[in-house]
Each structure stands twice: as structure tokens, then as C-alpha cells.
Design a protein around this motif. Structure first.
Motif, mmCIF file in Angstrom:
data_model
loop_
_atom_site.group_PDB
_atom_site.id
_atom_site.type_symbol
_atom_site.label_atom_id
_atom_site.label_comp_id
_atom_site.label_asym_id
_atom_site.label_seq_id
_atom_site.Cartn_x
_atom_site.Cartn_y
_atom_site.Cartn_z
ATOM 1 N N PRO A 77 48.479 48.833 35.807
ATOM 2 C CA PRO A 77 48.838 48.790 34.362
ATOM 3 C C PRO A 77 48.305 47.300 33.678
ATOM 4 C CG PRO A 77 50.533 47.943 35.779
ATOM 5 C CD PRO A 77 49.513 48.289 36.580
ATOM 6 N N SER A 78 47.730 47.557 32.393
ATOM 7 C CA SER A 78 47.408 46.219 31.725
ATOM 8 C C SER A 78 48.439 45.607 31.296
ATOM 9 C CB SER A 78 46.499 46.766 30.633
ATOM 10 O OG SER A 78 45.230 47.278 31.053
ATOM 11 N N LEU A 79 49.014 44.413 31.885
ATOM 12 C CA LEU A 79 49.631 43.686 31.663
ATOM 13 C C LEU A 79 49.591 42.253 31.324
ATOM 14 C CD1 LEU A 79 52.349 44.237 34.670
ATOM 15 C CD2 LEU A 79 52.389 45.400 32.341
ATOM 16 N N ALA A 80 50.119 41.422 30.591
ATOM 17 C CA ALA A 80 49.649 40.068 30.079
ATOM 18 C C ALA A 80 49.755 39.237 31.245
ATOM 19 C CB ALA A 80 50.863 39.346 29.226
ATOM 20 N N GLN A 81 49.086 38.246 31.459
ATOM 21 C CA GLN A 81 48.758 37.344 32.449
ATOM 22 C C GLN A 81 48.860 35.988 31.869
ATOM 23 O OE1 GLN A 81 45.188 38.038 34.961
ATOM 24 N NE2 GLN A 81 45.350 35.710 35.430
#
Length: 77
Positions: free
Chosen positions: A68-72
């Protein structure tokens, strides 16, 4: 025969090898893909199941699935 050693039972629950997240830069058409790691280096991995530009889980040099493209966030303690 099942082991009664609790440590061995615990280790059996953990996956083998390391799992990393990388961005797929290209599918090579021969069963391999180019993946860019967080440090900017590019590696060749087995598998073409993730589209170009998507994040993928890579374990032992093989694509295991889409990540998934999650905030880092980075926090200094």
C-alpha cells in the motif's frame, strides 16, 4: 514430532528472510522487474505481478505482492 521448546515454536511463527518495500520501475518481459529501493539503488527481482510505478513487497529477491502507498514519517527520539 512437535517440539516442546517454546523458543522454537515462536521462531516458527516468524517469516524467513527480510521483506522490503520498493517501487517497481520496469517490468522486463522475461519474468523479472527493476525495483528502486529507498536509498535510490535499483535491483533486479523475480516476478512481474506488480505494475510499473506501484510499490511492492520484495522477499528473498522475489515480488510477493503489491504494497500500500502509505504516508511515511521519520521521528528522532
Amino acid at each position: 514430532m512437535a517440539t516442546t521448546n517454546i523458543w522454537q515454536q515462536f521462531k516458527a511463527l516468524l517469516p524467513e528472510g527480510s521483506r522490503i518495500v520498493a517501487i517497481i520501475k520496469a517490468n522486463n518481459g522475461n519474468g523479472t522487474s527493476q525495483a528502486e529501493l529507498r536509498d535510490g539503488s535499483v535491483i533486479t527481482v523475480n516476478g512481474e505481478s506488480v505494475a510499473t510505478g506501484q510499490k511492492a513487497f520484495i522477499q528473498d529477491g522475489e515480488i510477493k505482492g503489491t504494497a500500500p502507498s502509505l504516508a511515511q514519517y521519520e521521528v528522532d527520539v
